[in-house]
Design a protein around this motif. Structure first.
Motif, PDB file in Angstrom:
ATOM      1  N   GLY A   1       0.797  -1.226   0.000  1.00 59.97           N
ATOM      2  CA  GLY A   1       0.000   0.000   0.000  1.00 59.97           C
ATOM      3  C   GLY A   1       0.828   1.273   0.000  1.00 59.97           C
ATOM      4  O   GLY A   1       0.296   2.361  -0.240  1.00 59.97           O
ATOM      5  N   ASP A   2       2.134   1.165   0.266  1.00 60.10           N
ATOM      6  CA  ASP A   2       2.985   2.363   0.248  1.00 60.10           C
ATOM      7  C   ASP A   2       2.941   3.027  -1.131  1.00 60.10           C
ATOM      8  O   ASP A   2       2.991   2.337  -2.163  1.00 60.10           O
TER       9      ASP A   2
ATOM     10  N   ILE B   1       4.542   7.903  -8.379  1.00 61.64           N
ATOM     11  CA  ILE B   1       4.601   7.123  -9.622  1.00 61.64           C
ATOM     12  C   ILE B   1       4.019   5.717  -9.519  1.00 61.64           C
ATOM     13  O   ILE B   1       4.048   4.978 -10.500  1.00 61.64           O
ATOM     14  N   GLY B   2       3.509   5.341  -8.355  1.00 59.64           N
ATOM     15  CA  GLY B   2       2.943   3.997  -8.248  1.00 59.64           C
ATOM     16  C   GLY B   2       2.782   3.589  -6.805  1.00 59.64           C
ATOM     17  O   GLY B   2       2.810   4.447  -5.911  1.00 59.64           O
ATOM     18  N   LYS B   3       2.620   2.298  -6.587  1.00 59.62           N
ATOM     19  CA  LYS B   3       2.459   1.816  -5.207  1.00 59.62           C
ATOM     20  C   LYS B   3       2.930   0.374  -5.052  1.00 59.62           C
ATOM     21  O   LYS B   3       3.059  -0.371  -6.024  1.00 59.62           O
ATOM     22  N   MET B   4       3.191   0.015  -3.808  1.00 62.04           N
ATOM     23  CA  MET B   4       3.610  -1.352  -3.474  1.00 62.04           C
ATOM     24  C   MET B   4       2.361  -2.210  -3.277  1.00 62.04           C
ATOM     25  O   MET B   4       1.353  -1.745  -2.750  1.00 62.04           O
ATOM     26  N   ARG B   5       2.444  -3.472  -3.749  1.00 61.85           N
ATOM     27  CA  ARG B   5       1.309  -4.396  -3.638  1.00 61.85           C
ATOM     28  C   ARG B   5       1.815  -5.758  -3.173  1.00 61.85           C
ATOM     29  O   ARG B   5       3.009  -6.023  -3.203  1.00 61.85           O
ATOM     30  N   THR B   6       0.891  -6.619  -2.823  1.00 63.70           N
ATOM     31  CA  THR B   6       1.300  -7.985  -2.492  1.00 63.70           C
ATOM     32  C   THR B   6       1.644  -8.717  -3.789  1.00 63.70           C
ATOM     33  O   THR B   6       1.204  -8.326  -4.868  1.00 63.70           O
ATOM     34  N   GLY B   7       2.413  -9.785  -3.683  1.00 60.63           N
ATOM     35  CA  GLY B   7       2.796 -10.583  -4.850  1.00 60.63           C
ATOM     36  C   GLY B   7       4.239 -10.352  -5.222  1.00 60.63           C
ATOM     37  O   GLY B   7       5.044  -9.919  -4.396  1.00 60.63           O
ATOM     38  N   ARG B   8       4.580 -10.666  -6.475  1.00 59.15           N
ATOM     39  CA  ARG B   8       5.951 -10.495  -6.955  1.00 59.15           C
ATOM     40  C   ARG B   8       5.920  -9.805  -8.316  1.00 59.15           C
ATOM     41  O   ARG B   8       4.932  -9.863  -9.031  1.00 59.15           O
ATOM     42  N   GLY B   9       7.025  -9.165  -8.675  1.00 61.73           N
ATOM     43  CA  GLY B   9       7.160  -8.548  -9.991  1.00 61.73           C
ATOM     44  C   GLY B   9       6.648  -7.114 -10.028  1.00 61.73           C
ATOM     45  O   GLY B   9       6.149  -6.581  -9.042  1.00 61.73           O
ATOM     46  N   ILE B  10       6.812  -6.482 -11.200  1.00 61.69           N
ATOM     47  CA  ILE B  10       6.378  -5.085 -11.374  1.00 61.69           C
ATOM     48  C   ILE B  10       5.419  -5.026 -12.562  1.00 61.69           C
ATOM     49  O   ILE B  10       5.726  -5.511 -13.647  1.00 61.69           O
ATOM     50  N   ARG B  11       4.251  -4.437 -12.331  1.00 58.74           N
ATOM     51  CA  ARG B  11       3.264  -4.238 -13.382  1.00 58.74           C
ATOM     52  C   ARG B  11       3.260  -2.753 -13.718  1.00 58.74           C
ATOM     53  O   ARG B  11       3.099  -1.919 -12.812  1.00 58.74           O
ATOM     54  N   ILE B  12       3.488  -2.424 -14.994  1.00 56.98           N
ATOM     55  CA  ILE B  12       3.558  -1.019 -15.406  1.00 56.98           C
ATOM     56  C   ILE B  12       2.378  -0.733 -16.309  1.00 56.98           C
ATOM     57  O   ILE B  12       2.168  -1.428 -17.307  1.00 56.98           O
TER      58      ILE B  12
END
Ligand code: CO
Ligand code: CO
Length: 305
Positions: A128-129, A290-301
């Motif tokens: 959520g950060d 520019i975005g946020k931290m989520r659960t899981g792995r990897g980066i979705r742009i």
């Protein structure tokens, strides 16, 4: 406390209950022709790793290489540029070491201090950060265009000035807001350093391509395909870790572009984001969310436009 894992920007060693030192070293070949400016940029880049970890630079030492036949005045200007930034950071230059080499190189070894409970780490981001970025992207693309003669150094003066700027004010705002997760954006590009933060924090991230702060010259150059080799290497390395949705190719390239003396990438809990924004604004530090931290792995742009 001794650390070097989790991709942190520098090493941390606890001396006492209430005092740890942060140590880092960074040096490289000239990114611009102006020797004083190169010295400033190289020093700002090296000092940045101390700021990224929540520390205050205390002492610095020069590390340099210089060709025997080259102009000594040029070498002296590089060191003067570095010394100016060390002074601006409120740190002390204690000495250094120079060797002879065909290609000039310059940078610093920096020691900073921090309270052991207030170290800011790559591993400190939480779900959520919100992700804040404090300098504009695309400086690797612009510097290689300068070297290739496609852009004049004068035309890129604002870009080079931002590269030479310390991350001190941004770090001060970060510390005032009590953030725990941050890094600085350098050679691995925005996505490379965000990936390190994700791995260290055992989280995924979402990036909003439409919100990225980017130098306009970099957009034009990237659209023309003028991308440094380092950006392609960063893309190859992160191929399995990144997923692009509706994101134009030139913006993808800019997110992989290796940055020199880039901005801080801050992970701010939503409850602290408002204070961070007003502190950054008051200090005159440019930033974008520019975005946020989520659960899981990897980066979705994704581009939300
Ligand atoms: Co770093
Ligand atoms: Co570094």
């Amino acid at each position: 406390m001794v650390s070097g894992g989790d991709f942190d920007d520098a090493g941390v060693f606890r001396l006492r209950e209430d005092l740890a030192i942060i140590q880092t070293l960074d040096f490289f070949t000239p990114v611009v022709d102006d020797p004083f400016l190169f010295g400033q940029i190289a020093a700002a880049n090296a000092l940045s790793d101390v700021y990224a970890m929540g520390g205050t630079p205390l002492t610095a030492m020069n590390i340099a290489a210089f060709p025997r036949c080259a102009n000594i005045e040029t070498f002296s200007l590089i060191l003067q540029g570095g010394a100016q930034k060390i002074g601006e950071a409120g740190a002390f230059l204690l000495g250094g070491h120079t060797i002879e080499d065909k290609e000039p190189k310059y940078g610093l070894s920096v020691t900073g201090t921090v309270h052991p409970d207030r170290v800011v780490r790559n591993s400190g981001a939480c779900e959520g950060d919100l992700l804040f970025l404090t300098k504009r992207l695309g400086v690797g693309i612009i510097c290689s265009a300068i070297k290739g003669g496609a852009v004049k150094e004068e035309e890129a003066a604002a870009v080079l000035r931002e590269m030479a700027a310390l991350n001190r004010e941004a770090a001060f705002a970060m510390n005032k807001s009590g953030l725990r997760g941050a890094t600085d954006v350098t050679g691995f590009g925005l996505l490379g350093h965000l990936h390190e933060m994700c791995e260290a924090s055992r989280l995924a991230a979402e990036v909003w391509a439409d919100a990225l702060p980017v130098w306009p010259q970099a957009i034009e150059l990237a659209k023309d395909g003028l991308i440094p080799a380092g950006a392609h290497r960063n893309r190859d390395f992160l191929r399995e870790k990144t997923e692009f949705v509706n994101t134009p190719r030139h913006l993808q390239d800019i997110m992989f572009d290796p940055q020199t003396s880039g901005g801080l990438l801050l992970a701010a809990p939503p409850a602290k984001a408002g204070k961070l924004e007003s502190d950054l604004e008051r200090a005159g530090v440019g930033y974008a969310i520019i975005g946020k931290m989520r659960t899981g792995r990897g980066i979705r742009i994704l581009d939300r436009r």
